[in-house]
Design a protein around this motif. Structure first.
Motif, PDB file in Angstrom:
ATOM      1  N   THR A 121      29.209  54.844 -24.663  1.00 16.94           N
ATOM      2  CA  THR A 121      29.607  55.571 -26.025  1.00 16.94           C
ATOM      3  C   THR A 121      28.482  55.309 -27.157  1.00 16.94           C
ATOM      4  O   THR A 121      28.207  54.307 -27.374  1.00 16.94           O
ATOM      5  CB  THR A 121      30.754  54.638 -26.367  1.00 16.94           C
ATOM      6  OG1 THR A 121      31.672  54.987 -25.107  1.00 16.94           O
ATOM      7  CG2 THR A 121      31.310  55.484 -27.693  1.00 16.94           C
ATOM      8  N   LEU A 122      28.269  56.522 -27.692  1.00 12.71           N
ATOM      9  CA  LEU A 122      27.269  56.552 -28.947  1.00 12.71           C
ATOM     10  C   LEU A 122      28.137  56.952 -29.857  1.00 12.71           C
ATOM     11  O   LEU A 122      28.937  57.756 -29.834  1.00 12.71           O
ATOM     12  CB  LEU A 122      26.102  57.522 -28.361  1.00 12.71           C
ATOM     13  CG  LEU A 122      25.472  57.163 -27.231  1.00 12.71           C
ATOM     14  CD1 LEU A 122      24.395  58.175 -26.816  1.00 12.71           C
ATOM     15  CD2 LEU A 122      24.453  55.743 -27.333  1.00 12.71           C
TER      16      LEU A 122
ATOM     17  N   ASP B 108      27.034  59.129 -33.276  1.00 11.15           N
ATOM     18  CA  ASP B 108      26.050  60.045 -33.866  1.00 11.15           C
ATOM     19  C   ASP B 108      24.642  59.655 -33.218  1.00 11.15           C
ATOM     20  O   ASP B 108      23.595  59.621 -33.675  1.00 11.15           O
ATOM     21  CB  ASP B 108      25.678  59.702 -35.507  1.00 11.15           C
ATOM     22  CG  ASP B 108      26.763  60.243 -36.162  1.00 11.15           C
ATOM     23  OD1 ASP B 108      27.210  61.366 -36.022  1.00 11.15           O
ATOM     24  OD2 ASP B 108      27.438  59.455 -37.215  1.00 11.15           O
ATOM     25  N   GLY B 109      24.552  59.723 -31.707  1.00 11.05           N
ATOM     26  CA  GLY B 109      23.520  59.483 -31.110  1.00 11.05           C
ATOM     27  C   GLY B 109      22.940  58.143 -30.777  1.00 11.05           C
ATOM     28  O   GLY B 109      21.980  57.825 -30.213  1.00 11.05           O
ATOM     29  N   HIS B 110      23.544  57.180 -31.524  1.00  7.58           N
ATOM     30  CA  HIS B 110      23.021  55.810 -31.260  1.00  7.58           C
ATOM     31  C   HIS B 110      24.180  54.691 -30.763  1.00  7.58           C
ATOM     32  O   HIS B 110      25.249  55.173 -31.025  1.00  7.58           O
ATOM     33  CB  HIS B 110      22.357  55.232 -32.681  1.00  7.58           C
ATOM     34  CG  HIS B 110      23.144  55.083 -33.517  1.00  7.58           C
ATOM     35  ND1 HIS B 110      24.374  54.257 -33.922  1.00  7.58           N
ATOM     36  CD2 HIS B 110      23.249  55.968 -34.733  1.00  7.58           C
ATOM     37  CE1 HIS B 110      24.837  54.387 -35.046  1.00  7.58           C
ATOM     38  NE2 HIS B 110      24.393  55.529 -35.734  1.00  7.58           N
TER      39      HIS B 110
ATOM     40  N   GLU C 157      31.409  64.789 -27.996  1.00  8.34           N
ATOM     41  CA  GLU C 157      30.696  65.376 -26.830  1.00  8.34           C
ATOM     42  C   GLU C 157      30.626  64.585 -25.636  1.00  8.34           C
ATOM     43  O   GLU C 157      30.325  63.250 -25.778  1.00  8.34           O
ATOM     44  CB  GLU C 157      29.282  65.775 -27.073  1.00  8.34           C
ATOM     45  CG  GLU C 157      29.095  66.687 -27.882  1.00  8.34           C
ATOM     46  CD  GLU C 157      27.644  66.960 -28.665  1.00  8.34           C
ATOM     47  OE1 GLU C 157      27.307  68.068 -29.378  1.00  8.34           O
ATOM     48  OE2 GLU C 157      26.804  66.230 -28.318  1.00  8.34           O
TER      49      GLU C 157
ATOM     50  N   HIS D  43      29.033  64.085 -22.122  1.00  9.09           N
ATOM     51  CA  HIS D  43      27.686  64.640 -21.274  1.00  9.09           C
ATOM     52  C   HIS D  43      28.053  64.027 -19.798  1.00  9.09           C
ATOM     53  O   HIS D  43      27.989  62.783 -19.672  1.00  9.09           O
ATOM     54  CB  HIS D  43      26.446  63.942 -21.969  1.00  9.09           C
ATOM     55  CG  HIS D  43      26.129  64.450 -23.086  1.00  9.09           C
ATOM     56  ND1 HIS D  43      25.287  65.694 -23.328  1.00  9.09           N
ATOM     57  CD2 HIS D  43      26.616  64.222 -24.283  1.00  9.09           C
ATOM     58  CE1 HIS D  43      25.241  65.897 -24.428  1.00  9.09           C
ATOM     59  NE2 HIS D  43      26.099  64.902 -25.344  1.00  9.09           N
TER      60      HIS D  43
ATOM     61  N   LEU E  63      18.051  61.901 -23.704  1.00  6.97           N
ATOM     62  CA  LEU E  63      19.326  61.056 -23.827  1.00  6.97           C
ATOM     63  C   LEU E  63      19.006  59.629 -23.702  1.00  6.97           C
ATOM     64  O   LEU E  63      18.361  59.316 -22.680  1.00  6.97           O
ATOM     65  CB  LEU E  63      20.681  61.284 -23.124  1.00  6.97           C
ATOM     66  CG  LEU E  63      21.353  62.919 -23.522  1.00  6.97           C
ATOM     67  CD1 LEU E  63      22.230  63.096 -22.323  1.00  6.97           C
ATOM     68  CD2 LEU E  63      21.832  62.881 -24.771  1.00  6.97           C
TER      69      LEU E  63
ATOM     70  N   SER F 228      27.900  59.881 -20.615  1.00  2.00           N
ATOM     71  CA  SER F 228      27.915  59.214 -21.993  1.00  2.00           C
ATOM     72  C   SER F 228      28.760  59.988 -22.896  1.00  2.00           C
ATOM     73  O   SER F 228      29.197  61.294 -22.725  1.00  2.00           O
ATOM     74  CB  SER F 228      26.448  59.362 -22.742  1.00  2.00           C
ATOM     75  OG  SER F 228      26.125  60.730 -22.701  1.00  2.00           O
TER      76      SER F 228
ATOM     77  N   ASN G  55      29.364  60.938 -26.950  1.00  2.00           N
ATOM     78  CA  ASN G  55      28.648  60.936 -28.170  1.00  2.00           C
ATOM     79  C   ASN G  55      29.516  61.475 -29.209  1.00  2.00           C
ATOM     80  O   ASN G  55      30.369  62.541 -29.295  1.00  2.00           O
ATOM     81  CB  ASN G  55      27.367  61.907 -28.159  1.00  2.00           C
ATOM     82  CG  ASN G  55      26.688  61.703 -29.312  1.00  2.00           C
ATOM     83  OD1 ASN G  55      26.962  60.716 -30.279  1.00  2.00           O
ATOM     84  ND2 ASN G  55      25.724  62.631 -29.868  1.00  2.00           N
TER      85      ASN G  55
ATOM     86  N   ILE H 251      30.509  62.338 -32.999  1.00  2.00           N
ATOM     87  CA  ILE H 251      29.806  63.026 -33.966  1.00  2.00           C
ATOM     88  C   ILE H 251      30.758  62.879 -35.210  1.00  2.00           C
ATOM     89  O   ILE H 251      31.669  63.884 -35.423  1.00  2.00           O
ATOM     90  CB  ILE H 251      29.068  64.183 -33.730  1.00  2.00           C
ATOM     91  CG1 ILE H 251      28.241  64.227 -32.349  1.00  2.00           C
ATOM     92  CG2 ILE H 251      28.282  64.921 -34.945  1.00  2.00           C
ATOM     93  CD1 ILE H 251      27.891  65.503 -31.902  1.00  2.00           C
TER      94      ILE H 251
END
Length: 936
Positions: free
Chosen positions: A117-118, A120-122, A157, A159, A166, A174, A176, A178
């Motif tokens: 689980t991210l 905002d991409g981190h 999102e 994935h 990624l 994953s 994500n 956002i």
């Protein structure tokens, strides 16, 4: 350093060399800019989600929400449950049981720890509120969604296959999440708020819910600031009937035997030989759990765009949930020793399980326990990050991100009273997995003192810091449209503080101070003159002045204790403050303490491809991982190692271990427009997930044989600092037909070959022990070496394969329906089902929406889930469905009201070990949210 390449990685590497060589002499025109359309409402959100899904190069599912509170659920995990291939668990692990709020997310029939689980991409550090989940195995890599309210979300999102760009960490995929950016808002000033209440029918409580958003951006669109806040309170009540293992017993269902020195029921077996080798339930309990959850936090984001080519964003997020709870459990103890001392009047055996028994004692006997445990608990997560984007020129784009995140799970205190239950006879009747067991204790007495236990000051810290830079270089090299490459470094730490395990003591009049503990006294405590002092003793317990609700257990079954008195939480806390020993040195309990530090460095190269009616990418990610795992082990008898810690629980010494490994992670995917409305996808990738933090610690917790004459094996559990990561070779194919606006049907297949899947096994080993004879004149504390069966995590092989189907379409303009189904089969090399595996799951949904009114109804069903090992047995959650609904009315462009209902069908969560061995039955009730929204 050795790097092992797979056939997939070799092929991808060769392709990248050829593509990058052809790219050096050519430049590509600037990419086409897509129009941005701002939409709202159920239909518009669906349209945007399908647009992102259709145009993505990889297999992705999207949930969009443009307005605050427009997510269809109150928790991000609730919404993800509607996506095919997504499994939602109501609790992190087996120990806590199931609650009404969905907490963990897994993909494609796998353990949630395999899903990354991210935000905002981190990454985001995590915390758990339940004490067994804070230090237990199997939780560490997953994220608690109870800390992530849906109000934060712009879109989510999912994935389902990986690509080189990624962040690694999700073998199964994953998620994500956002959030919104200030300069993306349409107006210069935006204000949105939701004010409402939630009513939970089982506790009968109504609580406030509040969220708000303010966004400002200047006229030149060079600066914007977004502020979000939320404060959400609610009460929970869970009625349960449980089958548990008594302390010191390895299994919930224990084998009866009258043979040899390991006999645990010799007299019973002599009277009833057919009970030899039969498994009997250890303890059965009526468990009444209440909790008050209060989640507070917010997000602040400032975006600065000094030129059209530079964008800087600073984001801070914080979420904390106070989760104080009180659990009372009235327990029948049917351990072999109690059955052995009784006279059975009737019993029944089914499939080698003692499913019913009724028995009496010659005199009143202690054959039950009543545990009252009140906990101060909380969980939190936060992060601070700085993102930057720079369009150097038409061909080169740079992005970067640096930040840190902290999470914490805390149990500050546990106030406890364990009473023994005296009765003249008992009985139980297991009723399979459909209905809660019945049990009773005849002529019982329970308002007394037996013991006080419970860990204190359990604080698990989770920290991650990261820095990464990415670049994309556009070029004109035939099918190769751009090269994407980047570097990332991250450090993750998870560690505990010093943990205290309390015991009973004698009060001196000042809280937390204790006097001598003298079992020779009738009251167990004496005053300064040596006289009995009952007023200073834990035997003087508070009044049992409250009662289980009159409707406790309604819907679970019948025949279990319900009219039970208990001590109010404040009185129990005052009692514990007076007579417990919480000395931080003498009562330190290092067995649960651990620390893991992990440093990762990664680099990648990815080619983005495009041709006539097709697109895709091919890439390679190289990852170096360094791990340091520390724990505290007992100094065993005969060991000359000098202890670094000594407490009432023994002598201990710290241990550390280090490991490092390098992984080559290739990936490739292709998207083909078969026709204008049909899209086909195929992807292959190699992914990894690192072992859970607690599994990596090198602790050893052993339970000795009972005495010198007992020649049976001891048992215990340990970690394994030598665990390798789980590496997976994945194949994913999907065919999608977008046959009308906001409409599609899809079918897909997937396969995951898991190398290094982690499961618990048993190893036999010889360890020293200090044992005494049962003969009063025999040896005492004699050093002997005995065999032990140690449960530990180890790597093995496993696979998952399955099919996915999805359908969505509008009907008559304002109506719409959706459905999806997933088949997933996951087994390890021994044929055992994988943890988190769900063979069948489906969702059915429908909605209506016009300019003023909207309605939504959804039913989701998940098949039986293997949750994991708990108290010595497999632990499954029986298949069940959840019905939810939402109604909304829009008065005008500024005001709207909504009514959301969760768990409308009042589901019963059922857990079992086998078809004849139930484990737990829980009822959480229904929840209703009424919210007024304002928007300007």
């Amino acid at each position: 350093m050795k790097v092992k390449q797979t056939p997939i990685s070799q092929a991808v590497f060769i392709a990248l060399l050829g593509a990058s060589g052809a790219a050096m002499a050519q430049q590509a025109p600037a990419p086409e800019q897509l129009d941005t359309v701002t939409v709202t409402g159920i239909r518009a959100s669906q349209e945007k989600s399908l647009s992102v899904k259709r145009n993505a190069d990889t297999h992705i599912d999207v949930i969009s929400a443009e307005d605050i509170g427009k997510m269809p659920d109150k928790n991000v995990a609730d919404s993800l449950a509607r996506i095919p291939g997504v499994t939602i668990l109501n609790s992190p692990a087996g120990g806590s049981g199931g609650f009404d709020e969905r907490d963990r997310v897994g993909l494609r029939g796998t353990n949630p720890s395999l899903t990354q689980t991210l935000l905002d991409g981190h990454g985001i550090a995590n915390g758990d509120w339940f004490v067994l989940d804070q230090t237990g195995a199997g939780v560490g890599r997953s994220v608690s969604y109870s800390l992530l309210p849906s109000e934060l979300v712009s879109r989510v999102e999912v994935h389902k296959n990986s690509q080189a760009s990624l962040v690694e960490g999700g073998s199964a995929g994953s998620v994500n999440i956002i959030t919104r950016k200030p300069l993306d808002f349409a107006k210069a000033l935006t204000f949105e708020a939701g004010l409402g209440v939630v009513y939970a029918n089982l506790p009968g409580k109504t609580d406030p819910q509040f969220s708000a958003l303010v966004n400002f951006k200047n006229e030149s669109k060079t600066f914007g600031i977004l502020v979000q806040a939320f404060s959400e309170k609610r009460h929970l009540r869970r009625d349960g009937v449980e089958v548990l293992a008594q302390d010191g017993h390895i299994a919930t269902y224990e084998t009866l035997t009258g043979k040899g020195t390991g006999a645990n029921a010799a007299a019973l077996i002599a009277a009833h030989p057919d009970l030899e080798g039969v498994k009997a339930p250890n303890m059965l309990g009526s468990a009444y759990f209440t909790q008050e959850r209060e989640r507070k936090g917010g997000l602040v984001r400032a975006e600065f765009k000094p030129t059209k080519d530079v964008d800087l964003t600073l984001t801070g997020f914080s979420s904390k949930m106070d989760a104080d709870n009180y659990n009372r459990n009235f327990l029948l103890s049917a351990i072999p020793a109690n059955l052995n001392a009784a006279t059975l009047t009737d019993y029944k055996i089914v499939n080698n399980t003692l499913v019913s028994a009724h028995y009496t004692f010659a005199a009143p006997t202690n054959n039950g326990y009543y545990d009252q445990i009140s906990r101060q608990a909380s969980a939190s997560a936060n992060f601070l990050s700085l993102d930057g984007a720079w369009k150097v020129n038409d061909a080169l784009h740079l992005t970067g991100n640096v930040g840190s995140s902290k999470g914490r799970g805390k149990t500050g205190s546990q106030d406890v009273l364990e009473s023994h239950i005296t009765s003249t006879g008992s009985g139980f009747d297991l009723k399979g997995t459909g209905t809660a067991p019945a049990f009773a204790l005849a002529n019982s007495s329970y308002q007394n003192f037996d013991w006080i236990f419970g860990t204190q000051n359990v604080v698990v810290n989770d920290k991650e810091s990261w820095a990464q830079v990415d670049a994309e270089y556009t070029l004109d090299a035939g099918a190769l449209k751009s090269l994407k490459f980047g570097l990332r470094n991250a450090q993750h730490k998870r560690y505990t503080g010093e943990i205290i395990s309390q015991g009973p003591g004698c009060a001196t009049g000042t809280p937390y101070r204790v006097g001598p503990w003298d079992w020779s006294k009738a009251s167990a405590c004496s005053d300064a003159n040596g006289a009995d002092a009952p007023q200073l003793s834990p035997y003087t317990v508070p009044a049992f002045s409250a009662n289980y609700p009159s409707n406790f257990g309604s819907g679970l079954g019948s025949g279990f204790p319900t009219n039970i008195a208990y001590i109010p939480a404040d009185a129990l806390a005052a009692y514990n403050a007076k007579i417990t020993n919480r000395d931080p040195v003498a009562r330190r309990y290092p067995n649960l303490e651990y620390n893991v530090k992990e440093t990762t460095t990664a680099g990648y190269l990815q080619g983005n491809l495009e041709g006539e009616a097709w697109s895709g990418n091919i890439g390679l990610r190289l990852v170096r991982t360094k791990q340091n795992a520390g724990s505290i082990r007992p100094v065993l008898p005969g060991d000359t190692t000098k202890p670094t810690i000594s407490s009432a629980f023994g002598d201990y010494v710290g241990t550390t271990s280090s490991s490092s490994y390098t992984d080559v992670l290739p990936s490739a995917s292709i998207r083909i427009d078969v026709t204008k409305s049909i899209v086909g996808r195929l992807a292959v990738s190699r992914t990894l997930t690192r072992a859970d933090y607690t599994a990596l610690s090198g602790y050893l917790d052993k339970h000795d044989p009972h005495n010198l004459e007992d020649t049976g094996s001891g048992w215990g559990s340990s970690g394994n600092p030598d665990l390798q990561p789980i590496r997976s070779n994945n194949i994913d194919g999907n065919l999608e037909w977008y046959f009308a606006p906001r409409a599609f049907v899809s079918a897909g297949a997937f396969y995951m070959g898991l190398d290094g899947y982690i499961k618990d096994k048993v190893r036999s080993t010889t360890l020293p022990a200090l044992l005494s004879s049962v003969n009063p004149t025999g040896p005492k504390d004699q050093l002997v070496y005995r065999n032990y069966d140690i449960y530990y995590p180890t790597n093995t092989q496993a696979s998952v394969y399955g099919l996915e189907f999805a359908f969505e379409t509008p009907i008559a303009g304002n109506f719409g329906v959706s459905a999806n189904y997933t088949l997933a089969k996951g087994h390890d090399q021994d044929g055992h089902v994988l943890r988190g595996n769900v063979k069948n799951s489906f969702n059915l949904g429908g909605f209506f929406e016009n300019d003023q009114f909207s309605a939504r109804l959804n039913y989701g069903y998940t098949d039986d889930i293997f949750v994991g090992q708990d108290r010595g047995t497999d632990y499954f959650q029986k298949g069940s469905g959840v019905l939810s609904a939402s109604l909304g009315y829009k008065l005008n462009d500024h005001f709207a009201v909504s009514l959301d209902a969760q768990n409308l069908n009042d589901p019963i969560l059922k857990y079992y070990a086998t078809a004849d061995q139930p484990r737990a039955f829980y009822k959480n009730g229904r929840q209703f949210y009424l919210t007024a929204r304002i928007k300007y």
